[in-house]
Design an enzyme around this catalytic site. Structure first.
Site, PDB file in Angstrom:
ATOM      1  N   HIS A 141      30.489 146.026  53.631  1.00 10.86           N
ATOM      2  CA  HIS A 141      29.653 145.395  54.660  1.00 10.86           C
ATOM      3  C   HIS A 141      30.042 145.920  56.044  1.00 10.86           C
ATOM      4  O   HIS A 141      29.196 146.170  56.892  1.00 10.86           O
ATOM      5  CB  HIS A 141      29.817 143.875  54.575  1.00 10.86           C
ATOM      6  CG  HIS A 141      28.696 143.113  55.197  1.00 10.86           C
ATOM      7  ND1 HIS A 141      28.720 141.747  55.272  1.00 10.86           N
ATOM      8  CD2 HIS A 141      27.524 143.499  55.757  1.00 10.86           C
ATOM      9  CE1 HIS A 141      27.603 141.332  55.870  1.00 10.86           C
ATOM     10  NE2 HIS A 141      26.866 142.372  56.172  1.00 10.86           N
ATOM     11  N   GLU A 161      28.891 140.387  46.101  1.00 11.28           N
ATOM     12  CA  GLU A 161      29.920 139.582  46.762  1.00 11.28           C
ATOM     13  C   GLU A 161      31.088 139.373  45.813  1.00 11.28           C
ATOM     14  O   GLU A 161      30.892 139.083  44.634  1.00 11.28           O
ATOM     15  CB  GLU A 161      29.372 138.197  47.131  1.00 11.28           C
ATOM     16  CG  GLU A 161      28.379 138.187  48.264  1.00 11.28           C
ATOM     17  CD  GLU A 161      29.016 138.037  49.639  1.00 11.28           C
ATOM     18  OE1 GLU A 161      30.261 137.995  49.746  1.00 11.28           O
ATOM     19  OE2 GLU A 161      28.238 137.947  50.609  1.00 11.28           O
ATOM     20  N   ASP A 186      34.246 142.532  56.364  1.00 11.34           N
ATOM     21  CA  ASP A 186      34.451 142.490  54.917  1.00 11.34           C
ATOM     22  C   ASP A 186      33.933 143.769  54.258  1.00 11.34           C
ATOM     23  O   ASP A 186      33.125 144.463  54.859  1.00 11.34           O
ATOM     24  CB  ASP A 186      33.772 141.248  54.321  1.00 11.34           C
ATOM     25  CG  ASP A 186      32.256 141.233  54.487  1.00 11.34           C
ATOM     26  OD1 ASP A 186      31.766 141.332  55.631  1.00 11.34           O
ATOM     27  OD2 ASP A 186      31.555 141.116  53.465  1.00 11.34           O
TER      28      ASP A 186
END
Length: 175
Positions: free
Chosen positions: A137, A101, A147
């Site tokens: 993603h 992330e 994203d």
């Protein structure tokens, strides 16, 4: 948080994953997220608390300054991908992938430090595992996810040509 490998801080969580010792890891999935529930979108602890509320966790989280935090050990199955499918139709992406992330909102751009740290992390992971695929993603859950937002794949260094661009109307170019 203990620093490991000179650039990774351990900030391990106790949710959002299943323990495992038998994983064949060949995929890295890039995500972006921010603290949508708090007052400051780039609050590290706020974002981690949000992951906890949803029962999810990535293996790694890169903040705006480029600090890399390990939330889940690579050997474990982190819940980062959700319902997902690889372009080659493999499902259960969490089982064979590592989730990374990067803190970012849908409006902002990533920082130079984030790209630099991401590249260092990719190199570290490619030296440990036989990584074949690097995806966003959106590439594995195009009906659900958009994203990483405003992500420039040209900034990503990899010793493999491993990014698949699928189903995307974004203007990024891949090698």
């Amino acid at each position: 948080a203990k620093k490991e490998n000179s650039f990774i801080y351990n900030k391990k969580v106790n949710w959002g994953y299943t323990a495992s010792n038998q994983r064949n890891i060949d995929t890295l999935v890039i995500h972006s997220s921010y603290d949508a529930l708090g007052d400051e979108p780039y609050d590290l602890n706020g974002l981690i608390k949000e992951y906890q509320q949803y029962g999810v966790a990535p293996h790694f989280l890169i903040d705006r300054k480029g600090n890399v935090y390990r939330l889940v050990d690579e050997k474990n199955i982190a819940y980062h991908a959700g319902v997902s499918k690889m372009p080659n139709d493999r499902t259960g992406v969490n089982n064979f992938s590592i989730g990374i992330e990067l803190m970012n909102t849908k409006e902002d751009e990533y920082t130079k430090n984030q790209y630099s740290s991401l590249n260092k992390l990719i190199e570290y992971l490619e030296n440990q595992f036989d990584i074949e695929y690097l995806l966003g993603h959106q590439d594995i859950a195009p009906d659900r996810k958009t994203d990483p937002w405003n992500f420039d794949w040209e900034e990503v260094d990899s010793k493999n040509t491993i990014h698949w661009k699928v189903n995307s109307n974004q203007s990024s170019v891949t090698g």
